[in-house]
Design a protein around this motif. Structure first.
Motif, PDB file in Angstrom:
ATOM      1  N   MET A 287       0.861  -1.107   0.161  1.00 21.60           N
ATOM      2  CA  MET A 287      -0.178  -0.009  -0.088  1.00 21.60           C
ATOM      3  C   MET A 287       0.923   1.217   0.025  1.00 21.60           C
ATOM      4  N   ALA A 288       0.586   2.207  -0.685  1.00 19.79           N
ATOM      5  CA  ALA A 288       1.238   3.652  -0.820  1.00 19.79           C
ATOM      6  C   ALA A 288       1.143   4.195   0.552  1.00 19.79           C
ATOM      7  N   SER A 289       2.047   5.215   0.665  1.00 16.10           N
ATOM      8  CA  SER A 289       1.993   6.088   1.732  1.00 16.10           C
ATOM      9  C   SER A 289       2.362   7.403   1.422  1.00 16.10           C
ATOM     10  N   ILE A 290       1.684   8.438   1.855  1.00 13.15           N
ATOM     11  CA  ILE A 290       2.182   9.976   1.693  1.00 13.15           C
ATOM     12  C   ILE A 290       3.595  10.092   1.999  1.00 13.15           C
ATOM     13  N   GLY A 291       3.996   9.513   3.158  1.00 13.50           N
ATOM     14  CA  GLY A 291       5.446   9.984   3.474  1.00 13.50           C
ATOM     15  C   GLY A 291       5.518   8.984   4.644  1.00 13.50           C
ATOM     16  N   GLU A 292       6.796   8.512   4.992  1.00  9.97           N
ATOM     17  CA  GLU A 292       7.182   7.958   6.014  1.00  9.97           C
ATOM     18  C   GLU A 292       7.011   8.513   7.183  1.00  9.97           C
ATOM     19  N   PHE A 293       6.280   8.227   8.210  1.00  9.90           N
ATOM     20  CA  PHE A 293       6.034   8.929   9.510  1.00  9.90           C
ATOM     21  C   PHE A 293       6.836   8.426  10.546  1.00  9.90           C
ATOM     22  N   ASP A 294       7.680   8.956  11.222  1.00  6.66           N
ATOM     23  CA  ASP A 294       8.514   8.587  12.618  1.00  6.66           C
ATOM     24  C   ASP A 294       8.098   9.400  13.423  1.00  6.66           C
ATOM     25  N   PRO A 295       7.051   9.163  14.402  1.00  2.00           N
ATOM     26  CA  PRO A 295       6.598  10.003  15.470  1.00  2.00           C
ATOM     27  C   PRO A 295       7.584  10.592  16.414  1.00  2.00           C
ATOM     28  N   LEU A 296       8.733   9.823  16.595  1.00  2.00           N
ATOM     29  CA  LEU A 296       9.835  10.407  17.689  1.00  2.00           C
ATOM     30  C   LEU A 296      10.749  11.113  16.985  1.00  2.00           C
ATOM     31  N   HIS A 297      10.779  11.580  15.584  1.00  2.00           N
ATOM     32  CA  HIS A 297      11.478  12.445  15.030  1.00  2.00           C
ATOM     33  C   HIS A 297      10.844  13.450  13.878  1.00  2.00           C
ATOM     34  N   SER A 298       9.529  13.577  14.262  1.00  2.00           N
ATOM     35  CA  SER A 298       8.895  14.326  13.356  1.00  2.00           C
ATOM     36  C   SER A 298       8.749  15.781  13.821  1.00  2.00           C
TER      37      SER A 298
ATOM     38  N   ILE B  15       1.444  18.047  -1.280  1.00  2.00           N
ATOM     39  CA  ILE B  15       1.542  19.449  -0.642  1.00  2.00           C
ATOM     40  C   ILE B  15       2.196  20.400  -1.323  1.00  2.00           C
ATOM     41  N   GLY B  16       1.771  21.537  -1.978  1.00  2.00           N
ATOM     42  CA  GLY B  16       2.454  22.607  -2.690  1.00  2.00           C
ATOM     43  C   GLY B  16       2.325  22.501  -4.023  1.00  2.00           C
ATOM     44  N   THR B  17       1.485  21.360  -4.542  1.00  2.00           N
ATOM     45  CA  THR B  17       1.370  21.127  -5.955  1.00  2.00           C
ATOM     46  C   THR B  17      -0.086  20.746  -6.339  1.00  2.00           C
ATOM     47  N   LYS B  18      -0.448  20.807  -7.574  1.00  2.00           N
ATOM     48  CA  LYS B  18      -1.568  20.377  -8.197  1.00  2.00           C
ATOM     49  C   LYS B  18      -1.712  19.194  -8.620  1.00  2.00           C
ATOM     50  N   GLU B  19      -0.720  18.543  -8.635  1.00  2.00           N
ATOM     51  CA  GLU B  19      -0.699  17.094  -8.938  1.00  2.00           C
ATOM     52  C   GLU B  19      -1.453  16.008  -7.934  1.00  2.00           C
ATOM     53  N   TRP B  20      -2.264  15.224  -8.754  1.00  2.58           N
ATOM     54  CA  TRP B  20      -3.074  14.317  -8.234  1.00  2.58           C
ATOM     55  C   TRP B  20      -2.322  12.941  -8.235  1.00  2.58           C
ATOM     56  N   ARG B  21      -2.151  12.176  -7.307  1.00  5.90           N
ATOM     57  CA  ARG B  21      -1.310  10.701  -7.216  1.00  5.90           C
ATOM     58  C   ARG B  21      -2.443   9.683  -6.842  1.00  5.90           C
ATOM     59  N   GLU B  22      -2.572   8.682  -7.297  1.00  6.87           N
ATOM     60  CA  GLU B  22      -3.211   7.479  -6.933  1.00  6.87           C
ATOM     61  C   GLU B  22      -2.748   6.767  -5.766  1.00  6.87           C
ATOM     62  N   PHE B  23      -3.419   6.882  -4.510  1.00  6.00           N
ATOM     63  CA  PHE B  23      -2.950   6.238  -3.409  1.00  6.00           C
ATOM     64  C   PHE B  23      -3.351   4.787  -2.983  1.00  6.00           C
ATOM     65  N   GLY B  24      -4.482   4.392  -3.662  1.00  5.63           N
ATOM     66  CA  GLY B  24      -5.161   3.004  -3.502  1.00  5.63           C
ATOM     67  C   GLY B  24      -6.441   2.781  -4.113  1.00  5.63           C
ATOM     68  N   ARG B  25      -6.866   1.546  -4.294  1.00  2.73           N
ATOM     69  CA  ARG B  25      -8.289   1.276  -4.821  1.00  2.73           C
ATOM     70  C   ARG B  25      -8.913   0.472  -3.691  1.00  2.73           C
ATOM     71  N   THR B  26     -10.434   0.282  -3.816  1.00  2.75           N
ATOM     72  CA  THR B  26     -11.156  -0.457  -2.994  1.00  2.75           C
ATOM     73  C   THR B  26     -11.189  -1.854  -3.870  1.00  2.75           C
ATOM     74  N   GLU B  27     -11.817  -2.802  -3.284  1.00  3.77           N
ATOM     75  CA  GLU B  27     -12.196  -4.109  -4.307  1.00  3.77           C
ATOM     76  C   GLU B  27     -13.361  -3.665  -4.990  1.00  3.77           C
ATOM     77  N   VAL B  28     -13.552  -4.393  -6.069  1.00  6.19           N
ATOM     78  CA  VAL B  28     -15.033  -4.259  -6.858  1.00  6.19           C
ATOM     79  C   VAL B  28     -15.945  -5.246  -6.133  1.00  6.19           C
ATOM     80  N   ILE B  29     -17.128  -4.510  -6.069  1.00  2.46           N
ATOM     81  CA  ILE B  29     -18.363  -5.152  -5.310  1.00  2.46           C
ATOM     82  C   ILE B  29     -19.382  -5.470  -6.852  1.00  2.46           C
ATOM     83  N   ASP B  30     -19.515  -6.397  -7.008  1.00  3.27           N
ATOM     84  CA  ASP B  30     -20.535  -6.796  -7.945  1.00  3.27           C
ATOM     85  C   ASP B  30     -22.016  -6.441  -7.517  1.00  3.27           C
TER      86      ASP B  30
END
Length: 90
Positions: free
Chosen positions: A1-12, A48-63
């Motif tokens: 799964m994609a991530s917006i950024g790697e998050f480290d709560p101790l060094h954020s 952040i600071g851009t107008k570009e959209w990036r796909e993060f993920g998709r759900t499953e297809v429900i028939d």
């Protein structure tokens, strides 16, 4: 799964946490000819600071449903006091 950024709560430098987004839809338009629609949701994040959209993920297809409750959840980094644009395409 994609991530917006790697998050480290101790060094954020920006306060942040993980959030879980669950998606469901109600009363979708029936776009299929011989049966009900087979919906899927695509989540896009805007950099952040851009107008570009990036796909993060998709759900499953429900028939054959116009009222889907998707099982797939999206886990995102949430940065406090920062605008984060999300786009959900069905």
């Amino acid at each position: 799964m994609a991530s917006i950024g790697e998050f480290d709560p101790l060094h954020s430098t920006v306060p942040a946490t993980k959030i879980e987004v669950t998606v469901s839809c109600r009363n979708l338009l029936d776009m299929d000819t011989f049966s009900k629609s087979d919906p899927v949701v695509v989540l896009y994040v805007q950099g952040i600071g851009t107008k570009e959209w990036r796909e993060f993920g998709r759900t499953e297809v429900i028939d054959n449903t116009l009222n889907p409750d998707f099982v797939r959840k999206f886990v995102l980094d949430f940065f406090f006091e920062e605008k984060q644009n999300l786009r959900f395409d069905v």
